[in-house]
Design an enzyme around this catalytic site. Structure first.
Site, mmCIF file in Angstrom:
data_model
loop_
_atom_site.group_PDB
_atom_site.id
_atom_site.type_symbol
_atom_site.label_atom_id
_atom_site.label_comp_id
_atom_site.label_asym_id
_atom_site.label_seq_id
_atom_site.Cartn_x
_atom_site.Cartn_y
_atom_site.Cartn_z
ATOM 1 N N GLY A 143 0.859 -1.185 0.000
ATOM 2 C CA GLY A 143 0.000 0.000 0.000
ATOM 3 C C GLY A 143 0.894 1.233 0.000
ATOM 4 O O GLY A 143 2.040 1.181 -0.453
ATOM 5 N N ARG A 144 0.348 2.306 0.547
ATOM 6 C CA ARG A 144 1.120 3.567 0.514
ATOM 7 C C ARG A 144 2.448 3.430 1.250
ATOM 8 O O ARG A 144 3.488 3.872 0.772
ATOM 9 C CB ARG A 144 0.287 4.691 1.150
ATOM 10 C CG ARG A 144 -0.806 5.223 0.256
ATOM 11 C CD ARG A 144 -1.526 6.359 0.952
ATOM 12 N NE ARG A 144 -2.035 5.878 2.229
ATOM 13 C CZ ARG A 144 -3.333 5.738 2.512
ATOM 14 N NH1 ARG A 144 -4.235 6.065 1.612
ATOM 15 N NH2 ARG A 144 -3.739 5.283 3.676
ATOM 16 N N ARG A 225 0.936 -4.148 12.648
ATOM 17 C CA ARG A 225 0.219 -4.315 13.904
ATOM 18 C C ARG A 225 0.652 -5.643 14.499
ATOM 19 O O ARG A 225 0.866 -6.628 13.770
ATOM 20 C CB ARG A 225 -1.299 -4.350 13.669
ATOM 21 C CG ARG A 225 -1.943 -3.008 13.380
ATOM 22 C CD ARG A 225 -1.935 -2.081 14.594
ATOM 23 N NE ARG A 225 -2.653 -0.849 14.364
ATOM 24 C CZ ARG A 225 -2.090 0.315 14.028
ATOM 25 N NH1 ARG A 225 -0.784 0.403 13.868
ATOM 26 N NH2 ARG A 225 -2.831 1.390 13.865
ATOM 27 N N GLU A 254 0.202 -4.974 23.402
ATOM 28 C CA GLU A 254 1.154 -3.867 23.348
ATOM 29 C C GLU A 254 0.923 -2.960 24.558
ATOM 30 O O GLU A 254 -0.172 -2.431 24.677
ATOM 31 C CB GLU A 254 0.932 -3.092 22.051
ATOM 32 C CG GLU A 254 2.078 -2.180 21.702
ATOM 33 C CD GLU A 254 1.898 -1.610 20.296
ATOM 34 O OE1 GLU A 254 2.011 -2.359 19.321
ATOM 35 O OE2 GLU A 254 1.590 -0.420 20.216
ATOM 36 N N HIS A 273 6.262 1.252 19.268
ATOM 37 C CA HIS A 273 5.274 1.809 18.319
ATOM 38 C C HIS A 273 5.671 3.235 17.895
ATOM 39 O O HIS A 273 4.962 4.206 18.145
ATOM 40 C CB HIS A 273 3.869 1.800 18.944
ATOM 41 C CG HIS A 273 2.762 1.799 17.920
ATOM 42 N ND1 HIS A 273 1.658 0.999 18.008
ATOM 43 C CD2 HIS A 273 2.594 2.507 16.778
ATOM 44 C CE1 HIS A 273 0.851 1.207 16.980
ATOM 45 N NE2 HIS A 273 1.403 2.130 16.211
HETATM 46 C C1 DGY Z 1 -1.139 4.461 12.657
HETATM 47 O O1 DGY Z 1 -1.185 5.525 12.042
HETATM 48 O O2 DGY Z 1 -1.929 3.553 12.441
HETATM 49 C C2 DGY Z 1 -0.092 4.331 13.692
HETATM 50 O O3 DGY Z 1 0.093 3.023 14.081
HETATM 51 C C3 DGY Z 1 -0.427 5.184 14.881
HETATM 52 O O4 DGY Z 1 -1.661 4.797 15.382
#
Ligand code: DGY
Length: 307
Positions: A143-144, A225, A254, A273
């Site tokens: 994706g992006r 994730r 997390e 994160h």
């Molecule tokens: C996102 O943009 O999804 C990052 O993980 C921050 O929440």
């Protein structure tokens, strides 16, 4: 209503908006009054919580991933959900490369060693890592963010394969990447980066079967994730050196419990994160969060609408 909102974001909201501290306790008054939620961090927002906020018009998410928000429940209730796509692609791709280099070249363990009493002289046999330049990179999720990873990887002369729900021939031409099934990608790649969203299809996408396909010198990087990777399988793969190393910016749960065995491994690099945590990106994320929120309060179309 929002939790831990930084002063810059509160300032952007302006004086006309009262900011209530996040409170989802049974006796919450804030829920009764809130017209908007800002999800800063990842509080879970589900249908029952929305039902307790009778005036709620929008859940404005600071971030692109909305897996912590029940978007179907929001749609059913006529509540808008906004997010911040695009602005964090570059910083998240930068972090992907940072973790890949850190894991490949022993940056973290080398830092610890260089500070320790054991470092007494330069020894060319110490901490020899894996060459990134010229290696094969497998991107799961083109994706992006995945595309930005590919752009950066080209500067390292990497051979790039990708796996996506759909083959993307335009991206193949533009980025010089080649489509592979997931098993093919895992078997061919020296580095596997996960850059996909968390969906029912990507939950536990990488488990024991997938680790078994990777090279013993392979390195896994997860900036997507936590639940995309089965952590029991990851632990087994790292401990047995079925794969060489992993770098995680996200985990499930997390954070991991402080006594989690993954945290003891020296072939794991872990960060809290930080994918989009750069000054310019954070500022833009806040601006987009506020723009979405203002639009909903003015009954205008959201500039970045999920639902
Ligand atoms: C996102 O943009 O999804 C990052 O993980 C921050 O929440």
């Amino acid at each position: 209503m929002g939790d831990g909102l930084p002063p810059m974001l509160v300032e952007m909201l302006g004086s006309g908006i009262e900011v209530l501290a996040w409170d989802d306790s049974p006796q919450s008054e804030a829920l009764n009054r809130a017209v908007a939620f800002i999800t800063y961090g990842h509080p879970r927002v589900d249908g029952p919580l929305m039902d307790r906020a009778p005036h709620l018009k929008i859940v404005s998410n600071h971030g692109v991933g909305v897996d912590h928000i029940d978007c179907d429940a929001a749609r059913d209730r006529g509540i808008a959900v906004g997010n911040t796509p695009g602005c964090l692609d570059a910083s998240t791709a930068d972090m992907t490369l940072a973790l890949m280099l850190a894991a490949a070249r022993n940056v973290v363990i080398g830092d610890k060693f260089a500070r320790s009493a054991q470092f007494t002289h330069y020894d060319p046999s110490t901490l020899i890592g894996f060459e990134v330049t010229g290696s094969t990179l497998g991107i799961v999720g083109l994706g992006r963010i995945g595309r930005e990873v590919a752009r950066r990887a080209r500067a390292f002369d990497m051979r790039i394969v990708y796996h996506n729900r759909r083959r993307d021939e335009a991206a193949e031409r533009e980025l010089g990447v080649t489509y592979r099934s997931l098993p093919e990608l895992l078997a061919e790649s020296d580095f596997v980066t996960l850059n996909c969203p968390l969906t029912p299809e990507t939950t536990n996408l990488i488990g024991a079967k997938e680790f078994a396909l990777m090279k013993p010198t392979g390195i896994l990087i997860n900036v997507a994730r936590g639940p995309v990777v089965n952590h029991d399988a990851l632990l087994a793969a790292l401990k047995s050196r079925r794969i060489a190393a992993a770098a995680l910016d996200v985990t499930a749960p997390e954070p991991l419990p402080r006594d989690h065995p993954l945290l003891e491994l020296d072939n794991l690099v872990i960060t809290p994160h930080l994918g989009s945590a750069s000054n310019r990106t954070r500022r833009r994320m806040m601006e987009m969060t506020v723009e979405n929120l203002r639009a909903a309060l003015n009954d205008a179309p959201l500039p970045w609408r999920v639902v």
